[in-house]
Write an enzyme that holds these catalytic residues in place. Structure first.
Site, PDB file in Angstrom:
ATOM      1  CE1 TYR A 134      90.982 -25.924   0.051  1.00  0.00           C
ATOM      2  CE2 TYR A 134      91.867 -26.270  -2.155  1.00  0.00           C
ATOM      3  CZ  TYR A 134      91.177 -25.483  -1.259  1.00  0.00           C
ATOM      4  OH  TYR A 134      90.678 -24.276  -1.647  1.00  0.00           O
TER       5      TYR A 134
ATOM      6  CD  GLN B 277      91.028 -18.462 -14.441  1.00  0.00           C
ATOM      7  OE1 GLN B 277      90.304 -17.740 -13.746  1.00  0.00           O
ATOM      8  NE2 GLN B 277      90.592 -19.004 -15.569  1.00  0.00           N
ATOM      9  CG  ASN B 278      92.623 -25.208 -14.346  1.00  0.00           C
ATOM     10  OD1 ASN B 278      91.700 -24.492 -13.961  1.00  0.00           O
ATOM     11  ND2 ASN B 278      92.659 -25.749 -15.539  1.00  0.00           N
ATOM     12  CB  VAL B 279      95.173 -25.514  -7.991  1.00  0.00           C
ATOM     13  CG1 VAL B 279      94.961 -24.012  -7.879  1.00  0.00           C
ATOM     14  CG2 VAL B 279      93.855 -26.255  -7.707  1.00  0.00           C
TER      15      VAL B 279
ATOM     16  CG  HIS C 244      93.844 -18.836  -9.098  1.00  0.00           C
ATOM     17  ND1 HIS C 244      92.713 -19.031  -9.869  1.00  0.00           N
ATOM     18  CD2 HIS C 244      94.047 -17.504  -9.062  1.00  0.00           C
ATOM     19  CE1 HIS C 244      92.240 -17.852 -10.261  1.00  0.00           C
ATOM     20  NE2 HIS C 244      93.023 -16.909  -9.808  1.00  0.00           N
TER      21      HIS C 244
ATOM     22  CB  CYS D 152     103.130 -22.503   8.314  1.00  0.00           C
ATOM     23  SG  CYS D 152     102.494 -21.968   9.924  1.00  0.00           S
TER      24      CYS D 152
ATOM     25  N   GLY E  85      88.325 -22.985 -21.619  1.00  0.00           N
ATOM     26  CA  GLY E  85      87.627 -23.542 -20.462  1.00  0.00           C
ATOM     27  C   GLY E  85      87.562 -22.660 -19.240  1.00  0.00           C
ATOM     28  CB  THR E  86      88.256 -19.605 -18.039  1.00  0.00           C
ATOM     29  OG1 THR E  86      88.074 -18.887 -16.804  1.00  0.00           O
ATOM     30  CG2 THR E  86      88.450 -18.628 -19.184  1.00  0.00           C
TER      31      THR E  86
END
Ligand code: BV8
Length: 233
Positions: free
Chosen positions: A67, A102-104, A120, A128, A182-183
C-alpha cells in the site's frame, strides 16, 4: 466512436441527474496500474492476493509495503484530462452529478468532484485492524491498543461501508443516466449497482477501450482521457 458520443451528448441534453460509476481504468492514463491489466502485478502477485485480510495477517509488513508502494504511485500521478473534464462538469450547474467509485486513489476529489462515494474505501486513511480506531498518520504501524494499523480500503471478503453503500444505491436509483467508466465489472457487490440501474430501465453508457458490460444502452469504445473531454465539452 463519434456516432456514439453524439448520441450520448443528445441523451445528456434531456436529463438532469447523472451517476458516474468508475473503476481502475479511470485512473490508468494517470499512470496508476489497473487490477487486471498488464503491469497490475506486484512482486509477481496480483492485487487480489494482497488485498485480503488473510494476506495482512500472514505478512502485515509486506501488505503495508504494497500500500505504501501504491500511495507513492498515486502521489506522483496527476489527474488526466478526463478527470478534469469530469470535475469541471460535476461542479457546474448543467447537471446534478454524483460519482460512485471503486477506486481508492482519491483522483476524483483531486480533480474537482465534490460528491464522491468510495465503495472500496481510500488509500489515504488507515485504522486499527483490531479495535478499528482511525489513524491519520500513515507512517504509524501500530495502534495505541497494540493492534496493527491497516489501510482503510475494503479487502476481498470484507463488507463494504454500509453508509457509502446505501448512498451509492440511492445515487444509482435516482439517476436518469449512468456513465460507467473504466471497469471490468467483475467485483461484487459494486458491479451489481450497474445491473440494478439497467434493470430499472435507466440508460447505461459504458466508456471502455475493451467494453465489459452486457447491459449497456450505449458503448463508447475508447479511453477515459480521450472520450470524457469530448463528451462533456
Ligand atoms: C464481499 C480495494 C462479502 C482494495 C477492491 C469469496 C469470498 C468472499 C467474497 C467473494 C468470494 N468470491 C467472490 C467474492 C466476491 C468478491 C468479488 O467480487 N471477487 C471478484 C474478484 C470475483 N467481492 C468481495 O470480496 C467484496 N466483499 O463480497 O464481502 C461480505 C458481505 C458482508 C460482510 C462481510 C463480507 C469486496 C470487494 C472489494 C475488494 N477491494 N479494492 C485495494 O484497492 O487494494 S476491488 C478492486 O477491484 C478495485 O477496487 C477495483 O477498482 C475493483 C474492480 O476492478 P476494476 O476497477 O474494474 O479494475 P480492473 O483492473 O478489473 O479493470 C480495469 C478496466 O478498465 C478494464 O475493463 C479495462 O478495459 C479498462 N481500462 C483500461 N484502461 C482504460 C480503461 N478504461 C478507460 N480508460 C482507460 N485508459
Amino acid at each position: 466512436m463519434s456516432t456514439e458520443i453524439n448520441a450520448v451528448r443528445e441523451m445528456l441534453q434531456s436529463v438532469e441527474k447523472v451517476a458516474v460509476f468508475t473503476g481502475a481504468g479511470m485512473s490508468a492514463e494517470s499512470g496508476i496500474p489497473t487490477f487486471r491489466g498488464d503491469g497490475g502485478l506486484w512482486r509477481g502477485r496480483k492485487p487480489e492476493e494482497w488485498a485480503t485480510p488473510e494476506a495482512f495477517m500472514q505478512s502485515p509488513e509486506e501488505v503495508r509495503e504494497f500500500y505504501q508502494w501504491r500511495r507513492g504511485i498515486v502521489e506522483e500521478a496527476q489527474p488526466h484530462a478526463g478527470h478534469l473534464a469530469l470535475g469541471n462538469w460535476s461542479s457546474g450547474d448543467s447537471h446534478h452529478v454524483e460519482v460512485v467509485t471503486q477506486n481508492v486513489d482519491g483522483l476524483h476529489q483531486r480533480s474537482g468532484c465534490s460528491r464522491v462515494w468510495e465503495l472500496h474505501g481510500s488509500l489515504w486513511s488507515q485504522h486499527c485492524h483490531d479495535c478499528g480506531t482511525p489513524e491519520s498518520d500513515l507512517e504509524k504501524t501500530h495502534c495505541p491498543c497494540g493492534g496493527r494499523l491497516r489501510p482503510s480500503v475494503v479487502w476481498f471478503g470484507e463488507g463494504l461501508p454500509s453508509e457509502v453503500w446505501a448512498e451509492s444505491e440511492r445515487v444509482m436509483r435516482e439517476s436518469e443516466l449512468v456513465l460507467v467508466i473504466g471497469t471490468s465489472a467483475v467485483v461484487y457487490p459494486a458491479a451489481g449497482l450497474v445491473g440494478m440501474a439497467a434493470g430499472a430501465g435507466i440508460p447505461v453508457v459504458e466508456i471502455n477501450p475493451q467494453p465489459a458490460l452486457d447491459s449497456q444502452t450505449v458503448c463508447i469504445t475508447g479511453t477515459a482521457a480521450q472520450v470524457i473531454p469530448i463528451l462533456l465539452e
